[in-house]
Every structure is written in structure tokens, then in C-alpha cells.
Design a protein around this motif. Structure first.
Motif, mmCIF file in Angstrom:
data_model
loop_
_atom_site.group_PDB
_atom_site.id
_atom_site.type_symbol
_atom_site.label_atom_id
_atom_site.label_comp_id
_atom_site.label_asym_id
_atom_site.label_seq_id
_atom_site.Cartn_x
_atom_site.Cartn_y
_atom_site.Cartn_z
ATOM 1 N N PRO A 223 5.737 -5.797 17.694
ATOM 2 C CA PRO A 223 4.485 -5.048 17.856
ATOM 3 C C PRO A 223 3.871 -4.697 16.502
ATOM 4 C CG PRO A 223 6.077 -4.263 19.445
ATOM 5 C CD PRO A 223 6.810 -5.232 18.542
ATOM 6 N N GLU A 224 2.581 -4.905 16.397
ATOM 7 C CA GLU A 224 1.894 -4.720 15.125
ATOM 8 C C GLU A 224 2.077 -3.311 14.566
ATOM 9 O OE1 GLU A 224 -2.748 -4.771 14.035
ATOM 10 O OE2 GLU A 224 -1.956 -6.716 14.711
ATOM 11 N N ILE A 225 2.079 -2.319 15.444
ATOM 12 C CA ILE A 225 2.224 -0.940 14.980
ATOM 13 C C ILE A 225 3.559 -0.732 14.269
ATOM 14 C CG2 ILE A 225 3.131 -0.139 17.216
ATOM 15 C CD1 ILE A 225 1.695 2.518 16.692
ATOM 16 N N PHE A 226 4.633 -1.353 14.775
ATOM 17 C CA PHE A 226 5.943 -1.239 14.136
ATOM 18 C C PHE A 226 5.983 -2.043 12.840
ATOM 19 C CE2 PHE A 226 8.093 -0.560 18.538
ATOM 20 C CZ PHE A 226 7.728 0.778 18.513
ATOM 21 N N ALA A 227 5.395 -3.237 12.864
ATOM 22 C CA ALA A 227 5.391 -4.087 11.672
ATOM 23 C C ALA A 227 4.702 -3.386 10.504
ATOM 24 C CB ALA A 227 4.704 -5.410 11.980
ATOM 25 N N LYS A 228 3.579 -2.743 10.779
ATOM 26 C CA LYS A 228 2.854 -2.051 9.714
ATOM 27 C C LYS A 228 3.652 -0.866 9.179
ATOM 28 C CE LYS A 228 -1.847 -3.422 10.949
ATOM 29 N NZ LYS A 228 -3.183 -2.996 11.447
ATOM 30 N N GLN A 229 4.354 -0.168 10.052
ATOM 31 C CA GLN A 229 5.177 0.959 9.610
ATOM 32 C C GLN A 229 6.329 0.483 8.726
ATOM 33 O OE1 GLN A 229 6.245 2.728 13.362
ATOM 34 N NE2 GLN A 229 4.363 3.920 13.522
ATOM 35 N N ILE A 230 6.924 -0.646 9.082
ATOM 36 C CA ILE A 230 8.025 -1.195 8.287
ATOM 37 C C ILE A 230 7.528 -1.643 6.914
ATOM 38 C CG2 ILE A 230 9.628 -3.147 8.110
ATOM 39 C CD1 ILE A 230 9.922 -2.923 11.197
ATOM 40 N N VAL A 231 6.408 -2.338 6.890
ATOM 41 C CA VAL A 231 5.831 -2.802 5.625
ATOM 42 C C VAL A 231 5.509 -1.617 4.720
ATOM 43 C CG1 VAL A 231 3.802 -3.915 4.597
ATOM 44 C CG2 VAL A 231 4.965 -4.977 6.539
ATOM 45 N N GLU A 232 4.977 -0.557 5.303
ATOM 46 C CA GLU A 232 4.668 0.643 4.522
ATOM 47 C C GLU A 232 5.945 1.304 4.017
ATOM 48 O OE1 GLU A 232 2.349 4.957 4.991
ATOM 49 O OE2 GLU A 232 2.379 3.523 6.657
ATOM 50 N N PHE A 233 6.953 1.417 4.880
ATOM 51 C CA PHE A 233 8.213 2.054 4.490
ATOM 52 C C PHE A 233 8.882 1.295 3.342
ATOM 53 C CE2 PHE A 233 12.855 2.422 4.859
ATOM 54 C CZ PHE A 233 13.004 3.796 4.718
ATOM 55 N N LEU A 234 8.809 -0.029 3.378
ATOM 56 C CA LEU A 234 9.441 -0.856 2.348
ATOM 57 C C LEU A 234 8.539 -1.072 1.135
ATOM 58 C CD1 LEU A 234 11.134 -3.538 4.634
ATOM 59 C CD2 LEU A 234 12.237 -1.628 3.457
ATOM 60 N N GLN A 235 7.350 -0.472 1.168
ATOM 61 C CA GLN A 235 6.391 -0.526 0.060
ATOM 62 C C GLN A 235 6.000 -1.967 -0.286
ATOM 63 O OE1 GLN A 235 8.421 1.816 -2.991
ATOM 64 N NE2 GLN A 235 7.502 3.690 -2.202
ATOM 65 N N LEU A 236 5.646 -2.708 0.753
ATOM 66 C CA LEU A 236 5.233 -4.098 0.574
ATOM 67 C C LEU A 236 3.734 -4.303 0.796
ATOM 68 C CD1 LEU A 236 8.129 -5.933 2.485
ATOM 69 C CD2 LEU A 236 7.842 -5.752 0.002
ATOM 70 N N GLU A 237 2.996 -3.218 1.074
ATOM 71 C CA GLU A 237 1.576 -3.362 1.441
ATOM 72 C C GLU A 237 0.762 -4.099 0.383
ATOM 73 O OE1 GLU A 237 3.259 -0.304 0.992
ATOM 74 O OE2 GLU A 237 1.926 1.191 1.879
ATOM 75 N N GLU A 238 1.087 -3.892 -0.892
ATOM 76 C CA GLU A 238 0.263 -4.454 -1.963
ATOM 77 C C GLU A 238 0.229 -5.981 -1.956
ATOM 78 O OE1 GLU A 238 2.155 -4.407 -6.043
ATOM 79 O OE2 GLU A 238 3.563 -3.081 -5.002
ATOM 80 N N TYR A 239 1.206 -6.600 -1.317
ATOM 81 C CA TYR A 239 1.290 -8.057 -1.356
ATOM 82 C C TYR A 239 0.495 -8.742 -0.249
ATOM 83 C CZ TYR A 239 5.178 -6.948 -4.451
ATOM 84 O OH TYR A 239 5.945 -6.440 -5.471
ATOM 85 N N PHE A 240 0.136 -8.012 0.790
ATOM 86 C CA PHE A 240 -0.402 -8.666 1.980
ATOM 87 C C PHE A 240 -1.863 -8.321 2.252
ATOM 88 C CE2 PHE A 240 4.185 -8.617 2.609
ATOM 89 C CZ PHE A 240 4.395 -9.967 2.846
ATOM 90 N N ASP A 241 -2.597 -9.359 2.647
ATOM 91 C CA ASP A 241 -4.000 -9.204 3.016
ATOM 92 C C ASP A 241 -4.152 -8.825 4.480
ATOM 93 O OD1 ASP A 241 -5.595 -10.298 0.523
ATOM 94 O OD2 ASP A 241 -3.878 -11.625 0.807
#
Length: 217
Positions: free
Chosen positions: A112-130
Motif C-alpha cells: 500500500p502506497e501509504i505504508f511505502a511512503k512512511q517507510i521511505v520517510e523513516f529510512l530517510q530515502l525521500e531525497e532520491y525519489f521523484d
């Protein structure tokens, strides 16, 4: 080698080892529903396919019971599974170098997209993805990997002519890419086997995250 402009990454088994949180959540659902399971049940088989498919296939549940199991699974996952993830060695370096070279990166996951976004934020990976694109909490919408990939393409405003490579560890990633007329790379550090990937005939099979950079040489 082909010069790719966009790299679409699967999440579980490709960017991150999510086995701890997923398996804990599956076991929670099984315990709550008192589902009998064999001692040799391979929980890793659940990781990658749409979760309803896994519950039906590996626990022999009908659709109604599978949806009940999913609700319990998510009850556990939203509190604990979000933080029980590890980034694979070499992945941050890989993402950083691709980004520095001007590539567009996105996540296309059956989670689920909502969980994926939370994981990406928790792991501090947001800067890499468009963009981070996934399934909905309604398992009837974007439940297939091909649908998620198409959804990602639509939101990024691209089509199959944009030189996109889909990267994933399970057959669903490779077949989903083919349905969208995209090239694909199967990875061997995740939850799928070499045999599973080879049967689907991806354009590449990679043994480590940094091997992805060799496609740019």
C-alpha cells in the motif's frame, strides 16, 4: 548498454530487507485467526506478491478469510512493520550515483502506497525519489504489479518510450514490466530465486545493488 532515463524500483526485497516486519505481521494475523500452519511454512514466499494472493495461496484461505487476515496483518504492520526494515548494503550509494548522473528514480511497489511512503520517510530515502507509487488499501485497486507500474508512469507523465528500467526481485516485477513494454532487471539479493527470475526472462539479472551502475557504463 541502453541509456535509461528512469529507474523504477520495487521496495520489498529490492531496496530494503523488509522480512522482519512482514513476517511478524503475518504471524500476528495467523495467531489471531487461529489458522493452522505447518512448521515448515516458508514465510518468505509471502513477500513480493499482492498480500491477498499470498494469504490465499499459502494459507488456503477463501477471499473473505483472506481479507480478514489482511486487516489483522495491517493492524500489526502499521505500528511495528513500518520500522522493521533495513536498507540493503550498497543501495544508498547506488541511488546517490544514479541521482547525481541526472536519472529519475521512482518506487513502484505492491505494498500500500501509504505504508511505502512512511517507510521511505523513516529510512530517510525521500531525497532520491521523484515519486513513491503503490497499491491502495482497497486490494481491488492497483493490486497487480503491472497496474502499479502503469500508475507510476501516468503520474510521472511518461510512456514506454521514455527508456524506463523496472528493477525487482520477484516474477511479478518482471512480468509487470513486460505488460507495460518496459525493460526489466531481476535482482538476486531479495526474496525471489534465480530460477524464478530466469523463467520470466528479464533483460538483466543483477547480483548486487552496485551492479546496477554497470548498466550506465
Amino acid at each position: 548498454m541502453k541509456d535509461y532515463d528512469y529507474y523504477f524500483f520495487d521496495l520489498d526485497g529490492t531496496l530494503i530487507d523488509s522480512s522482519e516486519g512482514i513476517i511478524h505481521s503475518i504471524q500476528y494475523a495467523i495467531e489471531k485467526m487461529e489458522i493452522p500452519v505447518s512448521q515448515d511454512l516458508d514465510y518468505y514466499l509471502f513477500i513480493g506478491p499482492p498480500i491477498i494472493e499470498s494469504f490465499q495461496s499459502f494459507l488456503s484461505l477463501d477471499e473473505k478469510r483472506a481479507r480478514e487476515a489482511i486487516s489483522l496483518y495491517r493492524e500489526c504492520f502499521k505500528d511495528k512493520g513500518i520500522v522493521e526494515n533495513k536498507i540493503y548494503d550498497g543501495m544508498v550509494e547506488c541511488l546517490s550515483k544514479l541521482k547525481e548522473s541526472g536519472k529519475k528514480l521512482a518506487i513502484a511497489t505492491s505494498k500500500p502506497e501509504i505504508f511505502a511512503k512512511q517507510i521511505v520517510e523513516f529510512l530517510q530515502l525521500e531525497e532520491y525519489f521523484d515519486g513513491v507509487f503503490g497499491a491502495t488499501l482497497d486490494d481491488g485497486v492497483r493490486s497487480e504489479k503491472a497496474d502499479v507500474i502503469g500508475y507510476a508512469m501516468e503520474n510521472l507523465g511518461v510512456n514506454h518510450e521514455a527508456n524506463i528500467l523496472m528493477i525487482g526481485d520477484r516474477k511479478h516485477d518482471i512480468l509487470g514490466a513486460k505488460e507495460n513494454n518496459l525493460d526489466s532487471a531481476g535482482v538476486l539479493w531479495g526474496f525471489g530465486s534465480a530460477t524464478e527470475l530466469e523463467t520470466c526472462q528479464p533483460d538483466y539479472i543483477l547480483s548486487s545493488p552496485l551492479a546496477l551502475l554497470s548498466l550506465e557504463e
